[in-house]
Design a protein around this motif. Structure first.
Motif, PDB file in Angstrom:
ATOM      1  N   LYS A   5       0.845  -1.197   0.000  1.00  0.00           N
ATOM      2  CA  LYS A   5       0.000   0.000   0.000  1.00  0.00           C
ATOM      3  C   LYS A   5       0.881   1.248   0.000  1.00  0.00           C
ATOM      4  O   LYS A   5       1.755   1.412   0.846  1.00  0.00           O
ATOM      5  N   HIS A   6       0.625   2.121  -0.966  1.00  0.00           N
ATOM      6  CA  HIS A   6       1.312   3.411  -1.056  1.00  0.00           C
ATOM      7  C   HIS A   6       0.258   4.500  -0.914  1.00  0.00           C
ATOM      8  O   HIS A   6      -0.805   4.423  -1.535  1.00  0.00           O
ATOM      9  N   GLU A   7       0.541   5.512  -0.115  1.00  0.00           N
ATOM     10  CA  GLU A   7      -0.456   6.555   0.149  1.00  0.00           C
ATOM     11  C   GLU A   7       0.163   7.936   0.041  1.00  0.00           C
ATOM     12  O   GLU A   7       1.265   8.172   0.539  1.00  0.00           O
ATOM     13  N   GLU A   8      -0.565   8.839  -0.623  1.00  0.00           N
ATOM     14  CA  GLU A   8      -0.177  10.246  -0.730  1.00  0.00           C
ATOM     15  C   GLU A   8      -1.331  11.087  -0.212  1.00  0.00           C
ATOM     16  O   GLU A   8      -2.464  10.907  -0.651  1.00  0.00           O
ATOM     17  N   ASN A   9      -1.046  11.981   0.707  1.00  0.00           N
ATOM     18  CA  ASN A   9      -2.070  12.873   1.255  1.00  0.00           C
ATOM     19  C   ASN A   9      -1.723  14.313   0.905  1.00  0.00           C
ATOM     20  O   ASN A   9      -0.633  14.790   1.225  1.00  0.00           O
ATOM     21  N   LYS A  10      -2.647  14.970   0.221  1.00  0.00           N
ATOM     22  CA  LYS A  10      -2.499  16.370  -0.175  1.00  0.00           C
ATOM     23  C   LYS A  10      -3.699  17.135   0.377  1.00  0.00           C
ATOM     24  O   LYS A  10      -4.709  16.529   0.750  1.00  0.00           O
ATOM     25  N   PRO A  11      -3.640  18.457   0.415  1.00  0.00           N
ATOM     26  CA  PRO A  11      -4.788  19.228   0.914  1.00  0.00           C
ATOM     27  C   PRO A  11      -6.073  18.980   0.106  1.00  0.00           C
ATOM     28  O   PRO A  11      -7.170  19.053   0.636  1.00  0.00           O
ATOM     29  N   THR A  12      -5.942  18.679  -1.180  1.00  0.00           N
ATOM     30  CA  THR A  12      -7.108  18.520  -2.042  1.00  0.00           C
ATOM     31  C   THR A  12      -7.563  17.082  -2.237  1.00  0.00           C
ATOM     32  O   THR A  12      -8.671  16.842  -2.701  1.00  0.00           O
ATOM     33  N   ASP A  58      -7.166  -7.642  -8.631  1.00  0.00           N
ATOM     34  CA  ASP A  58      -6.820  -9.044  -8.876  1.00  0.00           C
ATOM     35  C   ASP A  58      -6.290  -9.254 -10.291  1.00  0.00           C
ATOM     36  O   ASP A  58      -5.293  -9.950 -10.489  1.00  0.00           O
ATOM     37  N   TYR A  59      -6.920  -8.632 -11.282  1.00  0.00           N
ATOM     38  CA  TYR A  59      -6.537  -8.852 -12.678  1.00  0.00           C
ATOM     39  C   TYR A  59      -5.296  -8.058 -13.078  1.00  0.00           C
ATOM     40  O   TYR A  59      -4.374  -8.593 -13.678  1.00  0.00           O
ATOM     41  N   PHE A  60      -5.289  -6.750 -12.766  1.00  0.00           N
ATOM     42  CA  PHE A  60      -4.194  -5.880 -13.205  1.00  0.00           C
ATOM     43  C   PHE A  60      -3.049  -5.783 -12.198  1.00  0.00           C
ATOM     44  O   PHE A  60      -1.971  -5.297 -12.522  1.00  0.00           O
ATOM     45  N   GLY A  61      -3.290  -6.181 -10.949  1.00  0.00           N
ATOM     46  CA  GLY A  61      -2.237  -6.142  -9.947  1.00  0.00           C
ATOM     47  C   GLY A  61      -2.059  -4.796  -9.281  1.00  0.00           C
ATOM     48  O   GLY A  61      -1.137  -4.602  -8.494  1.00  0.00           O
ATOM     49  N   MET A  62      -2.934  -3.829  -9.592  1.00  0.00           N
ATOM     50  CA  MET A  62      -2.829  -2.496  -9.014  1.00  0.00           C
ATOM     51  C   MET A  62      -4.207  -1.858  -8.985  1.00  0.00           C
ATOM     52  O   MET A  62      -4.998  -2.052  -9.895  1.00  0.00           O
ATOM     53  N   LEU A  63      -4.480  -1.139  -7.908  1.00  0.00           N
ATOM     54  CA  LEU A  63      -5.751  -0.423  -7.786  1.00  0.00           C
ATOM     55  C   LEU A  63      -5.478   0.960  -7.202  1.00  0.00           C
ATOM     56  O   LEU A  63      -5.071   1.082  -6.046  1.00  0.00           O
ATOM     57  N   PRO A  64      -5.656   2.029  -8.006  1.00  0.00           N
ATOM     58  CA  PRO A  64      -5.554   3.381  -7.452  1.00  0.00           C
ATOM     59  C   PRO A  64      -6.914   3.828  -6.918  1.00  0.00           C
ATOM     60  O   PRO A  64      -7.930   3.627  -7.569  1.00  0.00           O
ATOM     61  N   LEU A  65      -6.910   4.402  -5.742  1.00  0.00           N
ATOM     62  CA  LEU A  65      -8.141   4.932  -5.136  1.00  0.00           C
ATOM     63  C   LEU A  65      -7.916   6.408  -4.846  1.00  0.00           C
ATOM     64  O   LEU A  65      -7.050   6.766  -4.044  1.00  0.00           O
ATOM     65  N   LEU A  66      -8.682   7.264  -5.507  1.00  0.00           N
ATOM     66  CA  LEU A  66      -8.562   8.707  -5.325  1.00  0.00           C
ATOM     67  C   LEU A  66      -9.762   9.190  -4.529  1.00  0.00           C
ATOM     68  O   LEU A  66     -10.903   8.983  -4.923  1.00  0.00           O
ATOM     69  N   VAL A  67      -9.475   9.842  -3.407  1.00  0.00           N
ATOM     70  CA  VAL A  67     -10.523  10.398  -2.556  1.00  0.00           C
ATOM     71  C   VAL A  67     -10.300  11.904  -2.507  1.00  0.00           C
ATOM     72  O   VAL A  67      -9.253  12.358  -2.025  1.00  0.00           O
ATOM     73  N   THR A  68     -11.261  12.669  -3.023  1.00  0.00           N
ATOM     74  CA  THR A  68     -11.104  14.126  -3.030  1.00  0.00           C
ATOM     75  C   THR A  68     -11.590  14.702  -1.709  1.00  0.00           C
ATOM     76  O   THR A  68     -12.496  14.164  -1.068  1.00  0.00           O
ATOM     77  N   ALA A  69     -10.954  15.800  -1.330  1.00  0.00           N
ATOM     78  CA  ALA A  69     -11.328  16.485  -0.083  1.00  0.00           C
ATOM     79  C   ALA A  69     -12.643  17.212  -0.309  1.00  0.00           C
ATOM     80  O   ALA A  69     -12.904  17.726  -1.396  1.00  0.00           O
ATOM     81  N   PRO A  70     -13.496  17.261   0.723  1.00  0.00           N
ATOM     82  CA  PRO A  70     -14.746  17.995   0.579  1.00  0.00           C
ATOM     83  C   PRO A  70     -14.484  19.475   0.320  1.00  0.00           C
ATOM     84  O   PRO A  70     -13.552  20.058   0.873  1.00  0.00           O
ATOM     85  N   LYS A  71     -15.308  20.060  -0.530  1.00  0.00           N
ATOM     86  CA  LYS A  71     -15.158  21.495  -0.835  1.00  0.00           C
ATOM     87  C   LYS A  71     -15.777  22.288   0.310  1.00  0.00           C
ATOM     88  O   LYS A  71     -16.773  21.900   0.870  1.00  0.00           O
ATOM     89  N   GLY A  72     -15.140  23.390   0.606  1.00  0.00           N
ATOM     90  CA  GLY A  72     -15.715  24.215   1.652  1.00  0.00           C
ATOM     91  C   GLY A  72     -14.771  24.999   2.402  1.00  0.00           C
ATOM     92  O   GLY A  72     -13.848  25.459   2.549  1.00  0.00           O
TER      93      GLY A  72
END
Length: 72
Positions: A5-12, A58-72
Protein backbone atom coordinates in the motif's frame (compact mmCIF):
# COMPACT_ATOMS: atom_id res chain seq x y z
CA UNK A 1 -3.14 -12.16 -1.89
CA UNK A 2 0.03 -10.26 -1.02
CA UNK A 3 -0.58 -6.52 -0.81
CA UNK A 4 1.56 -3.38 -0.75
CA UNK A 5 0.00 0.00 0.00
CA UNK A 6 1.31 3.41 -1.06
CA UNK A 7 -0.46 6.55 0.15
CA UNK A 8 -0.18 10.25 -0.73
CA UNK A 9 -2.07 12.87 1.26
CA UNK A 10 -2.50 16.37 -0.18
CA UNK A 11 -4.79 19.23 0.91
CA UNK A 12 -7.11 18.52 -2.04
CA UNK A 13 -7.04 14.73 -2.18
CA UNK A 14 -5.82 11.41 -0.86
CA UNK A 15 -4.38 8.87 -3.29
CA UNK A 16 -3.98 5.26 -2.19
CA UNK A 17 -2.45 2.66 -4.49
CA UNK A 18 -2.77 -1.02 -3.69
CA UNK A 19 -0.38 -3.42 -5.42
CA UNK A 20 -0.11 -7.21 -5.62
CA UNK A 21 3.67 -6.97 -6.14
CA UNK A 22 6.46 -4.81 -4.74
CA UNK A 23 6.89 -1.74 -6.96
CA UNK A 24 9.44 -0.08 -4.73
CA UNK A 25 6.96 2.24 -3.05
CA UNK A 26 4.67 1.75 -0.13
CA UNK A 27 4.59 -0.70 2.73
CA UNK A 28 4.07 -4.44 2.69
CA UNK A 29 0.80 -5.32 4.43
CA UNK A 30 1.14 -9.07 4.20
CA UNK A 31 -0.72 -11.98 2.64
CA UNK A 32 -4.34 -10.91 3.18
CA UNK A 33 -7.63 -12.70 2.57
CA UNK A 34 -10.00 -11.41 -0.09
CA UNK A 35 -12.47 -10.25 2.57
CA UNK A 36 -9.83 -8.25 4.46
CA UNK A 37 -8.74 -6.56 1.23
CA UNK A 38 -12.34 -5.70 0.33
CA UNK A 39 -12.91 -4.23 3.80
CA UNK A 40 -9.72 -2.16 3.47
CA UNK A 41 -10.85 -0.81 0.08
CA UNK A 42 -14.24 0.18 1.51
CA UNK A 43 -12.58 1.89 4.50
CA UNK A 44 -10.52 4.01 2.10
CA UNK A 45 -13.39 4.80 -0.28
CA UNK A 46 -16.82 3.71 1.02
CA UNK A 47 -18.69 4.45 -2.23
CA UNK A 48 -16.51 2.07 -4.25
CA UNK A 49 -18.15 -0.65 -6.34
CA UNK A 50 -16.31 -3.33 -4.41
CA UNK A 51 -16.60 -6.23 -6.86
CA UNK A 52 -15.29 -4.05 -9.69
CA UNK A 53 -12.47 -2.59 -7.56
CA UNK A 54 -11.36 -5.98 -6.23
CA UNK A 55 -11.52 -7.45 -9.75
CA UNK A 56 -9.28 -4.65 -11.04
CA UNK A 57 -6.72 -5.29 -8.32
CA UNK A 58 -6.82 -9.04 -8.88
CA UNK A 59 -6.54 -8.85 -12.68
CA UNK A 60 -4.19 -5.88 -13.21
CA UNK A 61 -2.24 -6.14 -9.95
CA UNK A 62 -2.83 -2.50 -9.01
CA UNK A 63 -5.75 -0.42 -7.79
CA UNK A 64 -5.55 3.38 -7.45
CA UNK A 65 -8.14 4.93 -5.14
CA UNK A 66 -8.56 8.71 -5.32
CA UNK A 67 -10.52 10.40 -2.56
CA UNK A 68 -11.10 14.13 -3.03
CA UNK A 69 -11.33 16.48 -0.08
CA UNK A 70 -14.75 17.99 0.58
CA UNK A 71 -15.16 21.49 -0.83
CA UNK A 72 -15.71 24.22 1.65
Amino acid sequence: MTIWKHEENKPTHRLVKLYKEDHGEGEYLGDLSDEVIKEMILEIKPDTKIDQAFGTLDYFGMLPLLVTAPKG
